[in-house]
Design a protein around this motif. Sequence first.
Motif, PDB file in Angstrom:
ATOM      1  N   ASP A  62       0.732  -1.016  -0.295  1.00  0.00           N
ATOM      2  CA  ASP A  62      -0.319  -0.159  -0.212  1.00  0.00           C
ATOM      3  C   ASP A  62       0.357   1.296  -0.068  1.00  0.00           C
ATOM      4  O   ASP A  62       1.775   1.683   0.780  1.00  0.00           O
ATOM      5  N   MET A  63       1.079   1.978  -1.336  1.00  0.00           N
ATOM      6  CA  MET A  63       1.842   2.837  -1.477  1.00  0.00           C
ATOM      7  C   MET A  63       1.222   4.687  -0.983  1.00  0.00           C
ATOM      8  O   MET A  63       1.364   5.756  -1.489  1.00  0.00           O
ATOM      9  N   GLY A  64      -0.354   4.549  -0.835  1.00  0.00           N
ATOM     10  CA  GLY A  64      -0.971   5.625  -0.855  1.00  0.00           C
ATOM     11  C   GLY A  64      -0.893   6.587  -0.033  1.00  0.00           C
ATOM     12  O   GLY A  64      -0.094   6.027   1.071  1.00  0.00           O
ATOM     13  N   GLU A  65      -1.385   7.449   0.015  1.00  0.00           N
ATOM     14  CA  GLU A  65      -1.309   8.285   0.904  1.00  0.00           C
ATOM     15  C   GLU A  65      -1.982   8.740   2.490  1.00  0.00           C
ATOM     16  O   GLU A  65      -1.851   8.604   3.657  1.00  0.00           O
ATOM     17  N   ASN A  66      -2.793   7.716   2.009  1.00  0.00           N
ATOM     18  CA  ASN A  66      -4.135   7.308   3.134  1.00  0.00           C
ATOM     19  C   ASN A  66      -3.787   5.319   3.697  1.00  0.00           C
ATOM     20  O   ASN A  66      -4.508   5.164   2.148  1.00  0.00           O
ATOM     21  N   PRO A  67      -3.681   4.892   4.528  1.00  0.00           N
ATOM     22  CA  PRO A  67      -3.231   3.838   4.749  1.00  0.00           C
ATOM     23  C   PRO A  67      -4.882   3.506   4.623  1.00  0.00           C
ATOM     24  O   PRO A  67      -5.378   2.816   5.173  1.00  0.00           O
ATOM     25  N   GLY A  68      -5.125   2.104   4.290  1.00  0.00           N
ATOM     26  CA  GLY A  68      -6.385   0.768   3.520  1.00  0.00           C
ATOM     27  C   GLY A  68      -6.446   1.288   2.809  1.00  0.00           C
ATOM     28  O   GLY A  68      -7.578   1.318   1.746  1.00  0.00           O
ATOM     29  N   GLU A  69      -6.471   2.666   1.042  1.00  0.00           N
ATOM     30  CA  GLU A  69      -6.905   3.294   0.384  1.00  0.00           C
ATOM     31  C   GLU A  69      -6.554   2.816  -0.806  1.00  0.00           C
ATOM     32  O   GLU A  69      -7.260   2.413  -1.595  1.00  0.00           O
ATOM     33  N   ASP A  70      -4.610   2.689  -1.422  1.00  0.00           N
ATOM     34  CA  ASP A  70      -5.117   1.842  -2.180  1.00  0.00           C
ATOM     35  C   ASP A  70      -5.587   0.358  -2.412  1.00  0.00           C
ATOM     36  O   ASP A  70      -5.065  -0.727  -1.052  1.00  0.00           O
ATOM     37  N   THR A  71      -5.619  -0.580  -3.169  1.00  0.00           N
ATOM     38  CA  THR A  71      -6.040  -1.887  -3.698  1.00  0.00           C
ATOM     39  C   THR A  71      -4.501  -3.077  -4.042  1.00  0.00           C
ATOM     40  O   THR A  71      -3.619  -2.396  -4.064  1.00  0.00           O
ATOM     41  N   THR A  72      -4.749  -3.952  -2.240  1.00  0.00           N
ATOM     42  CA  THR A  72      -2.599  -4.613  -2.333  1.00  0.00           C
ATOM     43  C   THR A  72      -2.837  -5.815  -2.958  1.00  0.00           C
ATOM     44  O   THR A  72      -4.212  -6.185  -3.298  1.00  0.00           O
ATOM     45  N   MET A  73      -2.037  -6.270  -3.315  1.00  0.00           N
ATOM     46  CA  MET A  73      -2.133  -7.926  -3.226  1.00  0.00           C
ATOM     47  C   MET A  73      -2.231  -8.927  -2.614  1.00  0.00           C
ATOM     48  O   MET A  73      -3.986  -9.294  -3.303  1.00  0.00           O
TER      49      MET A  73
END
Length: 182
Positions: free
Chosen positions: A66-77
Motif C-alpha cells: 500500500d503506497m497511498g497517502e492514506n493507509p488502506g486506501e490502495d488496493t493491494t495484492m
Amino acid sequence: MVYKFRVILDTEEDIFRDIAISEDDSLEDLHNAIVNAFGFDGMEAASFYKCDDQWTQLEEEISLFDMGENPGEDTTMNSTTIGYILDEENTKIIYVYDFLNMWTFFVELGAIEEEEPGVSYPEVLFSHGILPDSMPGKSFTANPVSNEDIYGEFDDDFDEEDFDMFDDGEISEDYGYEDNWN
C-alpha cells in the motif's frame, strides 16, 4: 476451482510459464508463484494492472504494498483474490516486477477447472525458455524507417558561436554567481 494461467515475458523470444492456482488465492500468491517460476529473488516491488483484451493497460494498479497517502486506501495484492479480478470474461492482466528493470509479463487465464485431489497449489505446470540475465532494453537511438539517429535532426540547430557566452567565466560575472557557489 483452479485457474490455469500462461505467464509470458514481454520479449522477442518465447519465454513463458504455465501456472495453476486456486481462485481463492490472492494476487500476492500469484505474484509469489510467478517470482518462483521465473527464478527471481522476490526482493523487488511489483504490481498487477488491469488491461483490456488487446493488452492495453488500464489505470487500476494493484501493488504489492500500500503506497497511498492514506493507509488502506490502495488496493493491494494480499487483499485481492484472483477470482475477484479475473473470470471467464476478464482473462488478462499485466504483471510488472522490479520497476528499475521493468520485467513485464502478460498473464492470461487459459482455463478454469476443478481442483485435483492431492495436488497443492500454486503449481508450475509447464516451463518454456530461459530467463535472460537482464531485461532486454528498448532502443531509442535509431529510427526504424531510416536507421538514423533519432536526435540527428537537432545536430545542426546550434553552432559553437551560440555558446560563446559560457566561455572564460562570463556567465558567473553576468549572473552574479560566486566562484565557489556550491
